[in-house]
Design a protein around this motif. Structure first.
Motif, PDB file in Angstrom:
ATOM      1  N   VAL B 172       0.832  -1.352  -0.118  1.00 48.70           N
ATOM      2  CA  VAL B 172      -0.078   0.091  -0.061  1.00 48.70           C
ATOM      3  C   VAL B 172       1.098   1.222   0.054  1.00 48.70           C
ATOM      4  N   ARG B 173       0.581   2.108  -0.896  1.00 47.57           N
ATOM      5  CA  ARG B 173       1.417   3.166  -1.078  1.00 47.57           C
ATOM      6  C   ARG B 173       0.890   4.397  -0.310  1.00 47.57           C
ATOM      7  N   ILE B 174       1.430   5.517   0.274  1.00 49.45           N
ATOM      8  CA  ILE B 174       1.182   6.410   0.845  1.00 49.45           C
ATOM      9  C   ILE B 174       0.904   7.456  -0.167  1.00 49.45           C
ATOM     10  N   ASP B 175      -0.315   7.939  -0.579  1.00 48.73           N
ATOM     11  CA  ASP B 175      -0.721   8.710  -1.864  1.00 48.73           C
ATOM     12  C   ASP B 175      -0.333   9.983  -2.007  1.00 48.73           C
ATOM     13  N   PHE B 176       0.598  10.434  -1.401  1.00 49.27           N
ATOM     14  CA  PHE B 176       1.053  12.058  -1.540  1.00 49.27           C
ATOM     15  C   PHE B 176       2.554  12.064  -0.928  1.00 49.27           C
ATOM     16  N   PRO B 177       3.241  13.029  -1.240  1.00 48.69           N
ATOM     17  CA  PRO B 177       4.483  13.336  -0.850  1.00 48.69           C
ATOM     18  C   PRO B 177       4.518  13.522   0.635  1.00 48.69           C
ATOM     19  N   ILE B 178       5.489  12.498   1.361  1.00 41.68           N
ATOM     20  CA  ILE B 178       5.409  12.872   2.872  1.00 41.68           C
ATOM     21  C   ILE B 178       6.998  12.584   3.087  1.00 41.68           C
ATOM     22  N   SER B 179       7.515  13.490   3.956  1.00 39.39           N
ATOM     23  CA  SER B 179       8.868  13.313   4.392  1.00 39.39           C
ATOM     24  C   SER B 179       9.202  12.771   5.637  1.00 39.39           C
ATOM     25  N   ARG B 180      10.198  12.399   5.865  1.00 37.43           N
ATOM     26  CA  ARG B 180      10.631  11.938   7.372  1.00 37.43           C
ATOM     27  C   ARG B 180      10.265  13.079   8.462  1.00 37.43           C
ATOM     28  N   GLN B 181      10.381  14.257   7.972  1.00 38.68           N
ATOM     29  CA  GLN B 181      10.255  15.344   8.773  1.00 38.68           C
ATOM     30  C   GLN B 181       8.835  15.319   9.259  1.00 38.68           C
ATOM     31  N   ASP B 182       7.767  15.160   8.240  1.00 40.96           N
ATOM     32  CA  ASP B 182       6.605  15.412   8.220  1.00 40.96           C
ATOM     33  C   ASP B 182       6.270  14.245   9.144  1.00 40.96           C
ATOM     34  N   ILE B 183       6.426  13.143   9.357  1.00 41.16           N
ATOM     35  CA  ILE B 183       6.140  11.934  10.006  1.00 41.16           C
ATOM     36  C   ILE B 183       6.737  12.430  11.520  1.00 41.16           C
ATOM     37  N   ALA B 184       7.755  13.021  11.678  1.00 41.10           N
ATOM     38  CA  ALA B 184       8.544  13.442  12.890  1.00 41.10           C
ATOM     39  C   ALA B 184       7.394  14.273  13.612  1.00 41.10           C
ATOM     40  N   GLU B 185       6.890  15.375  12.712  1.00 35.78           N
ATOM     41  CA  GLU B 185       5.991  16.348  13.320  1.00 35.78           C
ATOM     42  C   GLU B 185       4.661  15.825  13.560  1.00 35.78           C
ATOM     43  N   MET B 186       4.235  14.696  12.968  1.00 30.47           N
ATOM     44  CA  MET B 186       3.020  14.063  13.503  1.00 30.47           C
ATOM     45  C   MET B 186       3.081  13.190  14.717  1.00 30.47           C
ATOM     46  N   THR B 187       4.176  12.967  15.165  1.00 27.10           N
ATOM     47  CA  THR B 187       4.150  12.075  16.145  1.00 27.10           C
ATOM     48  C   THR B 187       5.248  12.446  17.373  1.00 27.10           C
ATOM     49  N   GLY B 188       5.585  13.714  17.229  1.00 27.57           N
ATOM     50  CA  GLY B 188       6.509  14.324  18.126  1.00 27.57           C
ATOM     51  C   GLY B 188       7.559  13.851  18.596  1.00 27.57           C
ATOM     52  N   THR B 189       8.432  13.674  17.301  1.00 18.13           N
ATOM     53  CA  THR B 189      10.001  13.270  17.389  1.00 18.13           C
ATOM     54  C   THR B 189      10.932  14.001  16.571  1.00 18.13           C
ATOM     55  N   THR B 190      11.833  13.541  16.108  1.00 21.26           N
ATOM     56  CA  THR B 190      12.744  14.288  15.121  1.00 21.26           C
ATOM     57  C   THR B 190      12.867  13.479  14.068  1.00 21.26           C
ATOM     58  N   LEU B 191      13.339  13.960  13.042  1.00 22.61           N
ATOM     59  CA  LEU B 191      13.257  13.210  11.605  1.00 22.61           C
ATOM     60  C   LEU B 191      14.487  12.210  11.756  1.00 22.61           C
ATOM     61  N   HIS B 192      15.698  12.502  12.448  1.00 22.24           N
ATOM     62  CA  HIS B 192      16.735  11.464  12.760  1.00 22.24           C
ATOM     63  C   HIS B 192      16.103  10.129  13.137  1.00 22.24           C
ATOM     64  N   THR B 193      15.425  10.250  14.464  1.00 23.41           N
ATOM     65  CA  THR B 193      14.702   9.022  15.025  1.00 23.41           C
ATOM     66  C   THR B 193      13.834   8.354  13.864  1.00 23.41           C
ATOM     67  N   VAL B 194      12.916   9.204  13.192  1.00 24.43           N
ATOM     68  CA  VAL B 194      11.897   8.363  12.227  1.00 24.43           C
ATOM     69  C   VAL B 194      12.797   7.952  11.181  1.00 24.43           C
ATOM     70  N   SER B 195      13.811   8.519  10.485  1.00 20.76           N
ATOM     71  CA  SER B 195      14.838   7.819   9.544  1.00 20.76           C
ATOM     72  C   SER B 195      15.347   6.436  10.069  1.00 20.76           C
ATOM     73  N   ARG B 196      15.869   6.526  11.469  1.00 22.73           N
ATOM     74  CA  ARG B 196      16.487   5.249  11.866  1.00 22.73           C
ATOM     75  C   ARG B 196      15.292   4.173  11.999  1.00 22.73           C
ATOM     76  N   ILE B 197      14.264   4.631  12.471  1.00 24.27           N
ATOM     77  CA  ILE B 197      13.175   3.561  12.380  1.00 24.27           C
ATOM     78  C   ILE B 197      12.749   3.012  11.087  1.00 24.27           C
ATOM     79  N   LEU B 198      12.438   3.842  10.148  1.00 21.59           N
ATOM     80  CA  LEU B 198      12.098   3.451   8.920  1.00 21.59           C
ATOM     81  C   LEU B 198      12.998   2.407   8.063  1.00 21.59           C
ATOM     82  N   SER B 199      14.304   2.824   8.597  1.00 24.65           N
ATOM     83  CA  SER B 199      15.519   1.963   7.769  1.00 24.65           C
ATOM     84  C   SER B 199      15.420   0.861   8.586  1.00 24.65           C
ATOM     85  N   ALA B 200      15.163   0.775   9.803  1.00 26.09           N
ATOM     86  CA  ALA B 200      15.003  -0.800  10.395  1.00 26.09           C
ATOM     87  C   ALA B 200      14.036  -1.332   9.887  1.00 26.09           C
ATOM     88  N   TRP B 201      13.042  -0.865   9.806  1.00 28.61           N
ATOM     89  CA  TRP B 201      11.721  -1.580   9.059  1.00 28.61           C
ATOM     90  C   TRP B 201      11.779  -1.984   7.879  1.00 28.61           C
TER      91      TRP B 201
END
Lengths: 231, 231
Positions: B172-201
């Motif tokens: 399933v594709r997220i159907d619009f452009p979304i950055s790591r920074q965006d996800i960080a701002e939605m979850t109350g964390t930093t883009l670094h942490t999001v990036s690490r998590i997504l890499s692990a996933w």
DNA sequence: CGTATTCTTGACTTATATCAATGTCGGTGG
DNA sequence: CCACCGACATTGATATAAGTCAAGAATACG
């Protein structure tokens, strides 16, 4: 239990309502006394009524599947609460429990549409109430996303002092029993951290603690802390 | 710009409305195209209009005094947004910006009362919308209070896949452009942490990343992670 | 009084932010 | 068309705020 009209009259929610309209509304309401520690409704229960707090203080909590609890909000006199049906739910999303001896009015939920239609002012008022609550929630999200625990706790305490503060000789007292655990559940932290923070504040003369007690001695000091003053 | 009636008709918000009522409503509306990156309104601006998103995708953000940004919500086609007036505010509490080419309808705010009165279904619908939004906010608060970052990110991604997911060959594709920074701002964390998590996933085959791209390859796997499966 | 909450405080651990450097993609303009 | 630039992303090293674990003290209550 008999309904005290003068108390109801004084609430801003009803201030521009005619006496007849008010009587019509109250005819369907039931007054109830809730002793400290008792729940008005429990999370998951079918939503049979919606309520108005006349006197006292309630806290609304939710528990997660894994048993962790958070305080969703504190209900103050004059607040509507438990109007789950208006938000298209059939059950209550949280538990409402009296933290002090309280008096509430209850209406059957199926009266909500009438409640709203018969007095459009109420509809507007209700929507604004929900709107305010939404803003509060966003504020809380913003704080949890961007601020460290100490500032969040400061903000929470300041809010409480505004909504439930009683002026005393040496400061402003939070006018209902509130534990460190409660504050932790309002700010998304642990009672240990809250305890440490309050101890530190007490040492600096900002507040005065006690078992389920809190007195703010230096509002401006706390405010500047909440605004992010470095120390 | 001309309004495409068939698009409007298909929205659940209007599905039980008569053609005449719909016409009456649309008579006062203005359609507008918003290019990617443009703001529909900015935080603090006087609220002159309320809107409906017909097509595209917006994000609503708030910035704190100290410049930190959070994403309050993502607006999907069919959603009402910017109805500040209904919540007794004169200004917009956030900024709404197009993250993809979008088409919106705009009504002057002073038409809100008519909008609501002329069609009571809309009033109910609007209140339920706000109610839902309130619940979402509480969910977010609950998650931020009790869950560690990885689970919060998992929940956020799952929500996005539900609201903006497009089925593809490998997931399933997220159907619009979304950055790591965006996800960080939605979850109350930093883009670094999001990036690490997504890499692990990605290493575990749960998702497939990319510049402003996200594809979920293993929904059940992600779900169990979100529900708190230890690894 | 003794028993049960609530609170405090210390020692230790850990998740996550911060700091810093480098890599990569994709669109723009020469 | 290719080169370059800016935005976005990755990844390692380090710091630190806050959680966890543990024990004991203070207060309220029956």
């Amino acid at each position: 239990m008999k309904i005290d009209r003068t108390v109801v009259r004084s609430l801003s929610l009803f201030d521009r309502m005619s006496d007849e309209d008010l009587d019509r509304l109250l005819a369907h309401a039931t007054a109830r006394r809730v002793v400290q520690g008792d729940a008005v409704f429990e999370q998951g229960e079918q939503a049979a009524n919606f309520f108005l707090l006349l006197h006292g203080r309630l806290k609304v909590t939710q528990v997660t599947e894994d048993g962790q609890q958070i305080i969703v909000r504190v209900v103050h006199p004059g607040d509507l609460f438990g109007f789950a049906k208006a938000l298209q739910r059939s059950d209550y999303p949280g538990t409402a429990r009296a933290v002090a001896e309280s008096v509430i009015l209850a209406w059957p939920t199926d009266l909500w549409p009438q409640f709203v239609e018969q007095n459009p002012r109420l509809a507007v008022s209700a929507m604004q109430t929900i709107g305010q609550r939404l803003e509060e929630a966003h504020t809380r999200i913003r704080e949890m996303s961007t601020q460290e625990v100490e500032r969040r706790v400061a903000h929470a305490v300041l809010r409480l002092s505004r909504q439930a503060g009683r002026k005393e000789e040496h400061g402003v007292r939070i006018d209902f029993p509130i534990s460190r655990q409660d504050i932790a559940e309002m700010t998304g932290t642990t009672l240990h951290t809250v305890s440490r923070i309050l101890s530190a504040w007490e040492a600096r003369g900002l507040v005065e603690g006690g078992r389920q007690k809190l007195l703010i001695r230096d509002l401006p000091g706390l405010s500047s802390l909440a605004e992010g003053a470095r120390d």
